[in-house]
Scaffold this active site. Structure first.
Site, PDB file in Angstrom:
ATOM      1  N   PRO A 137       3.738  14.752   6.428  1.00 48.61           N
ATOM      2  CA  PRO A 137       2.350  14.912   6.869  1.00 48.61           C
ATOM      3  C   PRO A 137       1.597  15.957   6.060  1.00 48.61           C
ATOM      4  O   PRO A 137       2.028  17.106   5.962  1.00 48.61           O
ATOM      5  CB  PRO A 137       2.476  15.320   8.340  1.00 48.61           C
ATOM      6  CG  PRO A 137       3.877  15.781   8.518  1.00 48.61           C
ATOM      7  CD  PRO A 137       4.689  15.135   7.469  1.00 48.61           C
ATOM      8  N   GLU A 138       0.497  15.549   5.466  1.00 53.05           N
ATOM      9  CA  GLU A 138      -0.423  16.461   4.790  1.00 53.05           C
ATOM     10  C   GLU A 138      -1.723  16.428   5.587  1.00 53.05           C
ATOM     11  O   GLU A 138      -1.747  15.914   6.701  1.00 53.05           O
ATOM     12  CB  GLU A 138      -0.611  16.030   3.323  1.00 53.05           C
ATOM     13  CG  GLU A 138       0.750  15.933   2.596  1.00 53.05           C
ATOM     14  CD  GLU A 138       0.654  15.500   1.151  1.00 53.05           C
ATOM     15  OE1 GLU A 138      -0.384  15.722   0.518  1.00 53.05           O
ATOM     16  OE2 GLU A 138       1.633  14.930   0.638  1.00 53.05           O
ATOM     17  N   LYS A 190      -2.365  22.100   7.050  1.00 53.16           N
ATOM     18  CA  LYS A 190      -1.336  21.299   7.724  1.00 53.16           C
ATOM     19  C   LYS A 190      -0.923  21.904   9.052  1.00 53.16           C
ATOM     20  O   LYS A 190      -0.025  21.374   9.713  1.00 53.16           O
ATOM     21  CB  LYS A 190      -0.115  21.162   6.812  1.00 53.16           C
ATOM     22  CG  LYS A 190      -0.422  20.563   5.441  1.00 53.16           C
ATOM     23  CD  LYS A 190       0.760  20.712   4.505  1.00 53.16           C
ATOM     24  CE  LYS A 190       0.361  20.478   3.061  1.00 53.16           C
ATOM     25  NZ  LYS A 190       1.424  20.894   2.125  1.00 53.16           N
ATOM     26  N   ARG A 219      11.818  18.482  -6.513  1.00 50.12           N
ATOM     27  CA  ARG A 219      11.387  17.211  -5.953  1.00 50.12           C
ATOM     28  C   ARG A 219      10.846  16.353  -7.085  1.00 50.12           C
ATOM     29  O   ARG A 219      11.413  16.375  -8.174  1.00 50.12           O
ATOM     30  CB  ARG A 219      10.382  17.413  -4.829  1.00 50.12           C
ATOM     31  CG  ARG A 219       9.388  18.539  -5.001  1.00 50.12           C
ATOM     32  CD  ARG A 219       8.632  18.798  -3.718  1.00 50.12           C
ATOM     33  NE  ARG A 219       9.515  19.279  -2.669  1.00 50.12           N
ATOM     34  CZ  ARG A 219       9.736  20.563  -2.400  1.00 50.12           C
ATOM     35  NH1 ARG A 219       9.100  21.485  -3.100  1.00 50.12           N
ATOM     36  NH2 ARG A 219      10.540  20.933  -1.460  1.00 50.12           N
TER      37      ARG A 219
END
Length: 287
Positions: free
Chosen positions: A2-3, A61, A271
């Site tokens: 979730p952003e 966020k 990442r």
DNA sequence: AGTTCGTCCTGTGCGC
DNA sequence: TGCGCACAGGACGAAC
């Protein structure tokens, strides 16, 4: 993951379904879910019983529910956190961490979180630059959907950093709400490689990049956010569908929508970063 | 003092 | 079939 758009979808759901309701009971099923509440789970529950949730708010966020005590329940969804409004009759989710029940006997609020990077805490409020924020959010910069967001201030903050542009985009003290997905999409829209040094970008170029990030997040919000699996959902358990509109993020090997070259994936901060090798060439001086 | 990196966590999917 | 590992990654604190 979730952003900002995904968290805003949840905030709107909470504002519509739990604001104005009085907490009757709270159950904490996993200690990690309240690890940021330093006085512990028992204190967490005690501070909430009998409180009315007056509004759901957000910065970047971070999400919080204001209480009539003047404190707030602060929530961060981490990677896999969900806030679900559901019938008490619905079976408990496998990763149900916290359950709120209400004095009106209506639907309950559940915090479900598979990977336990998220969590809840009850926090005091503080005023920063005219904004009332939970104390742990005091250092988080305004996000681009904040009415008081100032683009020129944000551009200066980015250009003050001595780092790669994507690191600055992800730094929540510079501008908040942007995560890996929308950073990659904004960089693709502006044809910038993620490793471009911030101090070698012009002010207008940074302004265009922040505007692109704002635009792509607004487009995602309009369709309910981005989700790749059942991990990210709104308060009713439904997924958004912006993943269909992604140009770069998660698109390794697929054609760039602008030039047709295969999108590449590169390691970045343990990442991945996705970009078009032709539209977004590596900076010459990069390592 | 500013920047970078390791860590927390679990489920999925891949290769051998 | 099953095992082991890479990967997903936001935010914080330690290290540089």
């Amino acid at each position: 993951m979730p952003e900002l758009p995904e968290v805003e979808v949840v905030r709107r759901g909470l504002d519509g379904h739990v604001a104005g309701r009085t907490v009757a009971g709270v159950e904490v099923f996993h200690p990690r879910a309240v690890r940021r509440h330093l006085p512990g789970a028992f204190d967490f529950v005690g501070r909430l019983i009998g409180q009315t949730l007056t509004a759901a708010r957000r910065r970047g966020k971070y999400l919080w529910l204001e209480l009539d005590s003047g404190e707030a329940v602060l929530a961060h969804l981490g990677m896999s956190g969900q806030m679900l409004v559901s019938s008490a009759k619905a079976p408990a989710e496998k990763h149900l961490r916290v359950r709120f029940t209400f004095a009106d006997g209506g639907p309950e609020l559940r915090f479900v979180d598979q990977r336990t990077f998220g969590g809840l805490s009850v926090e005091e409020m503080t005023t920063v630059d005219g904004a009332l924020l939970p104390v742990p959010v005091a250092h988080i910069a305004r996000d681009p959907m904040d009415p008081a967001f100032d683009l020129d201030d944000a551009v200066r903050a980015v250009r003050r950093k001595r780092t790669e542009i994507k690191r600055a985009l992800l730094d929540q003290t510079v501008v908040s709400g942007i995560g890996n997905i929308y950073a990659d999409e904004a960089l693709w829209r502006c044809s910038l490689h993620w490793a471009r040094p911030t101090d070698r970008l012009t002010g207008p170029a940074v302004g265009r990049l922040l505007t692109a990030a704002t635009d792509v997040m607004a487009a995602a919000l309009a369709v309910g956010g981005t989700s790749f699996d059942a991990l990210y959902v709104n308060v009713n358990g439904q997924s958004g569908y912006f993943d269909r509109s992604l140009a770069a993020y998660g698109q390794e090997g697929r054609p760039c929508p602008r030039c047709g070259t295969a999108i590449r994936r590169e390691p970045f901060m343990n990442r991945s970063s996705f970009s078009c090798p032709r539209c977004q060439p590596r900076p010459r001086a990069a390592r």
